[in-house]
Enzyme design. Sequence first.
Site, PDB file in Angstrom:
ATOM      1  N   ARG A 272      37.624  35.087  29.922  1.00  0.00           N
ATOM      2  CA  ARG A 272      37.758  35.021  28.470  1.00  0.00           C
ATOM      3  C   ARG A 272      38.636  36.126  27.888  1.00  0.00           C
ATOM      4  O   ARG A 272      38.835  36.190  26.679  1.00  0.00           O
ATOM      5  CB  ARG A 272      36.364  35.061  27.830  1.00  0.00           C
TER       6      ARG A 272
ATOM      7  N   PRO B 280      28.476  42.048  30.941  1.00  0.00           N
ATOM      8  CA  PRO B 280      27.916  43.023  31.885  1.00  0.00           C
ATOM      9  C   PRO B 280      27.424  44.265  31.155  1.00  0.00           C
ATOM     10  O   PRO B 280      28.110  44.822  30.300  1.00  0.00           O
ATOM     11  CB  PRO B 280      29.108  43.342  32.790  1.00  0.00           C
ATOM     12  N   GLU B 281      26.211  44.679  31.494  1.00  0.00           N
ATOM     13  CA  GLU B 281      25.609  45.865  30.893  1.00  0.00           C
ATOM     14  C   GLU B 281      25.532  46.962  31.952  1.00  0.00           C
ATOM     15  O   GLU B 281      26.119  46.832  33.028  1.00  0.00           O
ATOM     16  CB  GLU B 281      24.240  45.505  30.313  1.00  0.00           C
TER      17      GLU B 281
ATOM     18  N   HIS C 280      41.721  33.453  37.490  1.00  0.00           N
ATOM     19  CA  HIS C 280      41.439  34.277  36.318  1.00  0.00           C
ATOM     20  C   HIS C 280      41.769  35.756  36.545  1.00  0.00           C
ATOM     21  O   HIS C 280      41.349  36.603  35.770  1.00  0.00           O
ATOM     22  CB  HIS C 280      39.970  34.133  35.917  1.00  0.00           C
TER      23      HIS C 280
END
Length: 266
Positions: A103, A2-3, A84
């Site tokens: 992750r 994500p930016e 998650h």
Amino acid sequence: MPELPEVETTRRLLAPSFVGRTIVRVEHDAPHRYRDTHLAHGRTVEHLDRRGKYLIARLSGEPALELVVHLGMTGSFRPTHTPHTRVTFHFDDGTAAYFQDARRFGKVAVVPAGNYRSMPTLQKMGPEPLSDDFDADAFARAAAAAPAVKPWLLSQLPVAGVGNIYADEALWMAGVHPKQTRLEPDEARRLHAALRAVMTAAIESGGSTLRDYAQPSGEAGGFQFHHNAYGKDGQPCPRCGTSIEKSVVGQRGTHHCPTCQVLRQD
């Protein structure tokens, strides 16, 4: 990862469920990654800000503290618990916010307000691209001595929040090669304007969903349907029709048009 547009979209959608609520407790499964979160217990979220790719929640009370969240590569907030979920924020009204991160590259920390020594990227970050501090003249002066422009943008030093997607898109819009060094004034000004334009459009579309990113509601972003270069290798350039090429620049997959973005030899 994500930016800025994805993080800003997240901030805007999270703010109503965070601001004004008191954090009763923070649950997580990795103390080394989610540091000092117990210091937020009993504190009220007074404001939810963003700096580059970081969310920063200002907490009530003394000493002044901030809750800082970096989404990493696959982090996002969800309205319900998922397999998650890594961090759960429990609020005094009985609601909760769930930070999921498949992750596990995301980070959460409570720090003294404005003290980012443990987060060097945040501490040294350049101006926000949509702020008045992102001055075209100052950017052009810095760009005149810059190394390869794409890695320079990704360093977060000349401007905050630009990652792989939006660097490729802005460089394509500006007609600047990703490996170009020492930008000429006109190149730098085109890139400055392109960064503003791309970021504005991406925020309006809710960011780009390529794999893991989704808005807190679970809805996908929409800017991926407007990409001109990123992920378009082998497809015709929307401007000239030449096939977009993919290469590696600064260890990052990079997309550019070989006709519109010619590497100038000094």
